[in-house]
Scaffold this active site. Structure first.
Site, PDB file in Angstrom:
ATOM      1  N   GLY A   8       0.821  -1.214   0.000  1.00 13.41           N
ATOM      2  CA  GLY A   8       0.000   0.000   0.000  1.00 13.41           C
ATOM      3  C   GLY A   8       0.845   1.249   0.000  1.00 13.41           C
ATOM      4  O   GLY A   8       0.487   2.263   0.597  1.00 13.41           O
ATOM      5  N   LEU A  10       1.378   3.510  -2.065  1.00 11.67           N
ATOM      6  CA  LEU A  10       0.860   4.714  -2.746  1.00 11.67           C
ATOM      7  C   LEU A  10      -0.334   5.304  -2.009  1.00 11.67           C
ATOM      8  O   LEU A  10      -0.959   6.254  -2.470  1.00 11.67           O
ATOM      9  CB  LEU A  10       0.462   4.387  -4.195  1.00 11.67           C
ATOM     10  CG  LEU A  10       1.600   3.894  -5.088  1.00 11.67           C
ATOM     11  CD1 LEU A  10       1.092   3.653  -6.512  1.00 11.67           C
ATOM     12  CD2 LEU A  10       2.764   4.878  -5.107  1.00 11.67           C
ATOM     13  N   GLN A  12      -2.461   6.939   1.520  1.00 12.36           N
ATOM     14  CA  GLN A  12      -2.263   8.185   2.275  1.00 12.36           C
ATOM     15  C   GLN A  12      -1.085   8.060   3.246  1.00 12.36           C
ATOM     16  O   GLN A  12      -0.263   8.966   3.339  1.00 12.36           O
ATOM     17  CB  GLN A  12      -3.529   8.539   3.069  1.00 12.36           C
ATOM     18  CG  GLN A  12      -3.429   9.892   3.777  1.00 12.36           C
ATOM     19  CD  GLN A  12      -4.412  10.076   4.908  1.00 12.36           C
ATOM     20  OE1 GLN A  12      -4.978   9.122   5.425  1.00 12.36           O
ATOM     21  NE2 GLN A  12      -4.600  11.325   5.340  1.00 12.36           N
ATOM     22  N   ASP A  34       2.619  -1.676  -4.437  1.00 19.41           N
ATOM     23  CA  ASP A  34       1.224  -1.219  -4.476  1.00 19.41           C
ATOM     24  C   ASP A  34       0.555  -1.894  -5.662  1.00 19.41           C
ATOM     25  O   ASP A  34       1.224  -2.319  -6.601  1.00 19.41           O
ATOM     26  CB  ASP A  34       1.156   0.319  -4.617  1.00 19.41           C
ATOM     27  CG  ASP A  34      -0.216   0.870  -4.230  1.00 19.41           C
ATOM     28  OD1 ASP A  34      -0.382   1.332  -3.089  1.00 19.41           O
ATOM     29  OD2 ASP A  34      -1.142   0.817  -5.082  1.00 19.41           O
ATOM     30  N   ILE A  35      -0.773  -1.970  -5.612  1.00 19.90           N
ATOM     31  CA  ILE A  35      -1.484  -2.580  -6.743  1.00 19.90           C
ATOM     32  C   ILE A  35      -1.412  -1.670  -7.968  1.00 19.90           C
ATOM     33  O   ILE A  35      -1.485  -2.115  -9.105  1.00 19.90           O
ATOM     34  CB  ILE A  35      -2.945  -2.890  -6.356  1.00 19.90           C
ATOM     35  CG1 ILE A  35      -3.598  -3.819  -7.389  1.00 19.90           C
ATOM     36  CG2 ILE A  35      -3.760  -1.619  -6.171  1.00 19.90           C
ATOM     37  CD1 ILE A  35      -4.892  -4.439  -6.939  1.00 19.90           C
ATOM     38  N   ARG A  36      -1.282  -0.355  -7.710  1.00 19.99           N
ATOM     39  CA  ARG A  36      -1.137   0.589  -8.830  1.00 19.99           C
ATOM     40  C   ARG A  36       0.346   0.741  -9.164  1.00 19.99           C
ATOM     41  O   ARG A  36       1.200   0.551  -8.311  1.00 19.99           O
ATOM     42  CB  ARG A  36      -1.711   1.963  -8.438  1.00 19.99           C
ATOM     43  CG  ARG A  36      -3.239   1.975  -8.273  1.00 19.99           C
ATOM     44  CD  ARG A  36      -3.697   3.308  -7.693  1.00 19.99           C
ATOM     45  NE  ARG A  36      -3.314   3.437  -6.282  1.00 19.99           N
ATOM     46  CZ  ARG A  36      -3.184   4.622  -5.677  1.00 19.99           C
ATOM     47  NH1 ARG A  36      -3.343   5.756  -6.348  1.00 19.99           N
ATOM     48  NH2 ARG A  36      -2.868   4.677  -4.382  1.00 19.99           N
ATOM     49  N   TYR A 141     -15.314  -2.084   8.193  1.00 18.02           N
ATOM     50  CA  TYR A 141     -13.951  -1.626   8.467  1.00 18.02           C
ATOM     51  C   TYR A 141     -13.567  -1.927   9.914  1.00 18.02           C
ATOM     52  O   TYR A 141     -12.494  -2.458  10.194  1.00 18.02           O
ATOM     53  CB  TYR A 141     -13.869  -0.126   8.200  1.00 18.02           C
ATOM     54  CG  TYR A 141     -12.552   0.536   8.442  1.00 18.02           C
ATOM     55  CD1 TYR A 141     -12.371   1.386   9.540  1.00 18.02           C
ATOM     56  CD2 TYR A 141     -11.481   0.364   7.575  1.00 18.02           C
ATOM     57  CE1 TYR A 141     -11.167   2.028   9.755  1.00 18.02           C
ATOM     58  CE2 TYR A 141     -10.269   1.013   7.791  1.00 18.02           C
ATOM     59  CZ  TYR A 141     -10.128   1.843   8.877  1.00 18.02           C
ATOM     60  OH  TYR A 141      -8.922   2.478   9.089  1.00 18.02           O
ATOM     61  N   LYS A 145     -10.772  -4.386  11.465  1.00 17.91           N
ATOM     62  CA  LYS A 145      -9.703  -3.913  12.341  1.00 17.91           C
ATOM     63  C   LYS A 145      -9.639  -4.733  13.632  1.00 17.91           C
ATOM     64  O   LYS A 145      -8.572  -5.103  14.098  1.00 17.91           O
ATOM     65  CB  LYS A 145      -9.879  -2.428  12.636  1.00 17.91           C
ATOM     66  CG  LYS A 145      -9.571  -1.523  11.447  1.00 17.91           C
ATOM     67  CD  LYS A 145      -8.171  -1.780  10.888  1.00 17.91           C
ATOM     68  CE  LYS A 145      -7.821  -0.887   9.731  1.00 17.91           C
ATOM     69  NZ  LYS A 145      -6.509  -1.214   9.138  1.00 17.91           N
TER      70      LYS A 145
HETATM   71  C1  VAH Z   1     -11.068   6.384   8.001  1.00 19.44           C
HETATM   72  N1  VAH Z   1      -9.028   7.722   7.979  1.00 19.44           N
HETATM   73  O1  VAH Z   1     -11.678   7.449   8.140  1.00 19.44           O
HETATM   74  C2  VAH Z   1      -9.562   6.395   8.299  1.00 19.44           C
HETATM   75  C3  VAH Z   1      -9.305   6.094   9.748  1.00 19.44           C
HETATM   76  C4  VAH Z   1      -9.877   6.638  12.112  1.00 19.44           C
HETATM   77  C5  VAH Z   1     -10.217   6.860  10.688  1.00 19.44           C
HETATM   78  O2  VAH Z   1      -9.374   4.742  10.024  1.00 19.44           O
HETATM   79  O3  VAH Z   1     -11.593   5.357   7.651  1.00 19.44           O
END
Ligand code: VAH
Length: 316
Positions: A8, A10, A12, A34-36, A141, A145
């Site tokens: 990853g 590339l 943020q 990176d994939i790109r 997400y 995590k």
């Molecule tokens: C998001 N920037 O907004 C990420 C991060 C805590 C936020 O995990 O998904």
């Protein structure tokens, strides 16, 4: 940590992390993947390979042929994007993580991947959220995590892989615009303040979230990875934060530089619901005690630097 493969690269965080690691350990000591495939840019200042992290065989081969002793796994979809395509997010975020952990186990690599304040949910204590507390996130997400935190602890306990991680807050940077995050309003606001003198926030006034400036995030990764393992009681993943802020705090800070700046609101219900499920503020005391975490940028110092660097970048 001497020869590092970054996935990853590339993204943020990955794009700036690659540059920082190459500055610290040597350009040829850091393989960016990176994939790109970029046509130009800092990733190409050193070793670069295209890698889809769901291809475990290629990931293993790249790490082995590079002679990596560390893998820093950054490739993942962020919260808002993951909610649009949850099954794809599960397959990419978890499939990529398992491949990276397996590569670390097979090649005896040190390992880092970030978790997030997104690993907490509505039943988590919202203020000064403890390092060890209930984690019942309500986003894909967040599920990724929490699962990732548990999997990284498992690989440490079961296989002895030196896994380490932090729970990042919203990260603010001027280099690579983020994509698909809930906290991205805190980046967008600076661009629009310079370009248009106004911004319509997709997160509602009064919605507190933890944030941190990218230089502090990058230093936290290096400090944790270089920390004495005998001092680590926790591993995956340490709460880290620099500030607990809401949109009007940014308005006040920006107005000290751009007095006529106007903040309005155009709330996105999806990202607002995600934000409301996360803590208002988290407690970083374990990171401070176990490996000396210390953020150097508060809101005012970050705002001054962001506006200065963005004016240069935008030519304004
Ligand atoms: C998001 N920037 O907004 C990420 C991060 C805590 C936020 O995990 O998904």
């Amino acid at each position: 940590m001497k020869k590092i493969m970054v996935t990853g690269a590339l993204g943020q965080i990955g794009s700036e992390l690659t540059g920082k690691l190459r500055g610290l350990y040597g350009t040829d000591q850091v393989l960016a993947t990176d994939i790109r495939v970029p046509e130009s840019g800092p990733a190409l200042d050193g070793p670069f390979e295209q890698l889809d992290v769901t291809d475990g065989k290629r990931m293993h081969e790249l790490a082995k042929s590079f002679g990596a002793d560390t893998i820093i796994h950054m490739a993942a979809l962020l919260s808002a994007t993951a909610e649009k395509n949850p099954l794809f997010a599960w397959n990419l975020n978890m499939g990529g993580l398992v491949n990276a952990l397996e590569t670390a186990r097979e090649l005896d690599l040190q390992f880092f991947t970030p978790s997030s304040i997104g690993a907490f949910g509505p039943s988590t204590p919202k203020k000064n959220t403890p390092q060890d507390t209930i984690q019942r996130p309500t986003t894909m997400y967040g599920v990724n995590k929490v699962s990732g935190e548990l999997l990284c602890d498992y690989y440490f306990e079961k296989f002895g892989v030196d896994t380490r991680g932090v729970r990042f807050p919203g990260l603010i940077s001027y280099v690579t615009p983020p994509g698909g995050g809930t906290t991205d309003y805190a980046v967008d606001i600076y661009y629009k303040a310079i370009e248009e003198g106004k911004y319509a926030s997709f997160i509602a006034e009064g919605t507190y979230m933890d944030m941190m400036y990218m230089p502090d995030a990058l230093q936290a990764i290096v400090d944790l990875m270089e920390a004495d393992p005998s001092k680590l009681t926790h591993r995956n993943a340490f709460n880290v934060t620099a500030m607990s802020v809401e949109p009007s705090d940014f308005e006040k800070a920006i107005r000290t530089h751009i007095p006529d700046f106007q903040l309005n609101y155009d709330v996105d219900p999806v990202r607002q619901a995600i934000a409301e499920s996360w803590p208002d503020s988290i407690d970083p005391s374990a990171a401070i005690a176990e490996w000396g975490f210390q953020a150097k940028y508060d809101l005012d110092k970050m705002t001054a630097d962001m506006l200065e660097k963005l004016r240069e970048k935008l030519g304004k």
